[in-house]
Design a protein around this motif. Structure first.
Motif, PDB file in Angstrom:
ATOM      1  N   PHE A 127       0.886  -1.160   0.000  1.00 38.52           N
ATOM      2  CA  PHE A 127       0.000   0.000   0.000  1.00 38.52           C
ATOM      3  C   PHE A 127       0.924   1.210   0.000  1.00 38.52           C
ATOM      4  O   PHE A 127       1.474   1.583   1.036  1.00 38.52           O
ATOM      5  CB  PHE A 127      -0.895  -0.024   1.238  1.00 38.52           C
ATOM      6  N   ALA A 128       1.121   1.821  -1.172  1.00 42.04           N
ATOM      7  CA  ALA A 128       2.172   2.827  -1.295  1.00 42.04           C
ATOM      8  C   ALA A 128       1.770   3.958  -2.239  1.00 42.04           C
ATOM      9  O   ALA A 128       1.050   3.741  -3.222  1.00 42.04           O
ATOM     10  CB  ALA A 128       3.455   2.173  -1.798  1.00 42.04           C
ATOM     11  N   TYR A 129       2.258   5.165  -1.919  1.00 43.66           N
ATOM     12  CA  TYR A 129       2.063   6.365  -2.730  1.00 43.66           C
ATOM     13  C   TYR A 129       0.589   6.743  -2.865  1.00 43.66           C
ATOM     14  O   TYR A 129       0.166   7.309  -3.865  1.00 43.66           O
ATOM     15  CB  TYR A 129       2.716   6.194  -4.108  1.00 43.66           C
ATOM     16  N   ASN A 130      -0.185   6.441  -1.832  1.00 50.64           N
ATOM     17  CA  ASN A 130      -1.600   6.790  -1.829  1.00 50.64           C
ATOM     18  C   ASN A 130      -1.840   8.068  -1.033  1.00 50.64           C
ATOM     19  O   ASN A 130      -1.111   8.368  -0.090  1.00 50.64           O
ATOM     20  CB  ASN A 130      -2.412   5.650  -1.229  1.00 50.64           C
ATOM     21  N   ASN A 140       3.011   7.128   1.865  1.00 51.91           N
ATOM     22  CA  ASN A 140       1.632   7.613   1.746  1.00 51.91           C
ATOM     23  C   ASN A 140       1.499   8.995   2.382  1.00 51.91           C
ATOM     24  O   ASN A 140       2.281   9.361   3.270  1.00 51.91           O
ATOM     25  CB  ASN A 140       0.680   6.634   2.421  1.00 51.91           C
ATOM     26  N   THR A 141       0.519   9.755   1.931  1.00 51.50           N
ATOM     27  CA  THR A 141       0.196  11.055   2.501  1.00 51.50           C
ATOM     28  C   THR A 141      -1.204  10.957   3.089  1.00 51.50           C
ATOM     29  O   THR A 141      -2.183  10.785   2.350  1.00 51.50           O
ATOM     30  CB  THR A 141       0.278  12.157   1.435  1.00 51.50           C
ATOM     31  N   GLY A 185       6.339  10.807   1.843  1.00 48.21           N
ATOM     32  CA  GLY A 185       5.015  11.034   1.295  1.00 48.21           C
ATOM     33  C   GLY A 185       4.801  10.471  -0.087  1.00 48.21           C
ATOM     34  O   GLY A 185       5.677   9.817  -0.674  1.00 48.21           O
ATOM     35  N   ALA A 186       3.606  10.763  -0.636  1.00 48.75           N
ATOM     36  CA  ALA A 186       3.157  10.133  -1.880  1.00 48.75           C
ATOM     37  C   ALA A 186       3.729  10.765  -3.134  1.00 48.75           C
ATOM     38  O   ALA A 186       3.736  10.138  -4.202  1.00 48.75           O
ATOM     39  CB  ALA A 186       1.628  10.169  -1.942  1.00 48.75           C
ATOM     40  N   TYR A 187       4.209  12.004  -3.043  1.00 46.79           N
ATOM     41  CA  TYR A 187       4.703  12.715  -4.225  1.00 46.79           C
ATOM     42  C   TYR A 187       6.210  12.867  -4.142  1.00 46.79           C
ATOM     43  O   TYR A 187       6.745  13.369  -3.151  1.00 46.79           O
ATOM     44  CB  TYR A 187       4.043  14.088  -4.338  1.00 46.79           C
ATOM     45  N   GLN A 188       6.885  12.455  -5.190  1.00 42.19           N
ATOM     46  CA  GLN A 188       8.333  12.504  -5.233  1.00 42.19           C
ATOM     47  C   GLN A 188       8.815  13.632  -6.142  1.00 42.19           C
ATOM     48  O   GLN A 188       8.217  13.896  -7.198  1.00 42.19           O
ATOM     49  CB  GLN A 188       8.886  11.168  -5.733  1.00 42.19           C
ATOM     50  N   THR A 189       9.881  14.288  -5.733  1.00 36.08           N
ATOM     51  CA  THR A 189      10.384  15.430  -6.507  1.00 36.08           C
ATOM     52  C   THR A 189      10.986  15.018  -7.839  1.00 36.08           C
ATOM     53  O   THR A 189      11.202  15.860  -8.708  1.00 36.08           O
ATOM     54  CB  THR A 189      11.431  16.214  -5.687  1.00 36.08           C
ATOM     55  N   ASN A 190      11.242  13.708  -8.044  1.00 35.14           N
ATOM     56  CA  ASN A 190      11.742  13.256  -9.340  1.00 35.14           C
ATOM     57  C   ASN A 190      10.614  12.870 -10.287  1.00 35.14           C
ATOM     58  O   ASN A 190      10.848  12.351 -11.377  1.00 35.14           O
ATOM     59  CB  ASN A 190      12.713  12.078  -9.174  1.00 35.14           C
TER      60      ASN A 190
END
Length: 471
Positions: free
Chosen positions: A240-243, A274-275, A459-464
């Protein structure tokens, strides 16, 4: 001579054809799968022309861009498959659902998502919408309900809206309780990626076993007075990831091993990056919920998660106790706009039966706000200086909380943008020393599109540019 020329021409064409095929096969686009067409389904009239009290079986392919009306329960029989192509909209005209004994595959894309919804309902995304009158909590149609013999449910770039109505007829026989997405085959597969669930009466997702992959989804307004984003039980394994979970009645992801069948591996999921925002405030029972929850006999990991303004922080439950010997967690970044929330970063045992251990990798540093001599599970009042610190610095988010607004009133993404600003203290702080469980094979149609590894940012949002793709 003519015969020789003819043969050479055929050979040249054949070589060119297979060379072209090889080039096509070598090209890999994770966002777009080649969708097979088998037994095209007409969009004329209702899919269920018989009396709504009974069910119609369905299989084949819903064609790209079409709109289908469902006027009664529909069932995918064992051994049958329903494939939904990009851009399809499925409108339920009443409280009906889809029962799955076989396989359901929804293949939306970023530009052409699939919608399961009810016609004519307007979203109320404004701050302070009244839950008592909000259609998101009314269960306007039943949901997608997997049976014990359901093989696979695969959802990619798919919206599920206004679901969670009480099952009827053949759907109630499969399972009598209402959830937008339900799965109960411990040997089957459930994938949900790059998708959305908006609204539910109780849990958005309930599982009793199975191999799961939940990547890069957004969950809003799930649960009226109780309910989790994902309530996984009975031998559920996966990732359960990046949600993004916002405005959930109780928790984001919750994991338990209760009711597991003999011989099925214990519930074990990796919950990371996750966020989780503003959760836990519609829960009717005290001491429950708020963010991430490991309960009865469940194991797994929880790393790199943002928990902002949630009622309770990460809960490792003591009664009935989780599999604490096989749970690893840390790099949890907490944020609070009030002292009451900051005083539950590590929930107390007497209030919420939690025995979460502070980790030196957590932020804010536990020593900066915990009283001297504090013991795990004890009630405490946080150092007031921690309130408002460790702000994630979202590009646009309700942190700090706007004046005159209560935490329970912000329950949707709306126009917020939860990407991190360049000066965010959460950038580059993630733990990457593990891999996804990867219980489901990688496949653009029949499995998970990719197993996104843990991110270097919290968190769910990556700067790359990786991670959650919803804007």
């Amino acid at each position: 001579m003519k015969k020789t020329f003819y043969i050479l021409t055929i050979l040249l064409f054949t070589a060119t054809f297979f060379s072209s095929c090889k080039k096509i096969a070598d090209f890999r686009n994770l966002s777009t799968a080649v969708v097979p067409i088998s037994s095209p389904i007409s969009d004329v009239g209702c899919l269920t022309p018989i009396a709504p009290a009974t069910s119609s079986s369905i299989k084949g392919t819903m064609l790209a861009g079409k709109t289908y009306s469902v006027c009664g329960n529909i069932v995918i029989n064992k051994g049958d498959t329903l494939i939904i192509q990009p851009g399809v909209t499925i409108n339920f005209t009443g409280n009906y659902g889809i029962g799955v004994h076989g396989t359901l595959i929804s293949l939306g894309t970023k530009d052409q998502p699939v919608y399961f919804t009810q016609l004519g309902i307007t979203k109320t995304d404004q701050i302070n919408a009244n839950p008592a009158t909000d259609p998101a909590f009314k269960g306007k149609w039943t949901g997608i309900i997997g049976a014990t013999d359901c093989n696979k449910i695969i959802l990619k770039w798919t919206h599920i809206e206004f679901a969670g109505g009480a099952p009827t007829g053949d759907i109630a026989v499969i399972y009598p309780s209402p959830y937008p997405l339900f799965f109960q085959n411990p040997y089957g597969t459930l994938v949900m990626e790059d998708s959305w669930i908006y609204g539910s009466v109780d849990d958005a997702i309930r599982t009793f076993g199975g191999k799961m992959e939940f990547f890069r989804n957004t969950f809003e307004k799930c649960g009226y007075t109780s309910g989790e984003t994902m309530n996984a039980k009975a031998g559920t394994v996966g990732d359960f990831a990046y949600n993004v979970c916002i405005g959930i009645a109780t928790n984001g992801p919750k994991l338990s091993n209760i009711s597991a069948l003999t011989g099925v591996p214990e519930s074990n999921m990796r919950i990371y990056n996750n966020t989780i925002l503003n959760c836990g405030y519609r829960r009717s029972a005290a001491g429950r919920g708020g963010s991430i929850d490991f309960e009865q006999g469940a194991a797994g990991m929880a790393y790199n998660n943002i928990i902002a303004n949630c009622k309770y922080g990460l809960r490792i439950v003591q009664n009935p106790i989780a599999d604490t010997a096989n749970i690893r967690y840390g790099y949890t970044y907490n944020y609070a706009d009030s002292l009451s929330v900051a005083s539950q970063f590590y929930p107390s045992l007497s209030v919420s039966t939690a025995i979460t251990n502070p980790q030196l990798t957590d932020m804010p540093l536990p020593s900066s706000f915990l009283p001297a001599g504090w013991q795990v599970g004890a009630i405490y009042t946080a150092n007031p200086a921690v309130v408002g610190t460790n702000n994630p610095q979202f590009i646009n988010g309700p942190f700090p909380l706007p004046a005159g607004v209560a935490l329970r009133q912000i329950v949707t993404v709306g126009t917020y943008n939860f990407h991190l600003q360049p000066n965010s203290p959460y950038i580059g702080k993630g733990f990457t020393g593990f891999t996804p469980r990867g219980d489901v094979p990688i496949d653009p149609i029949y499995g998970v599109t990719e197993l996104t590894p843990p991110g270097k940012d919290i968190g769910a949002y990556q700067t790359n540019g990786t991670g959650n793709q919803h804007f």
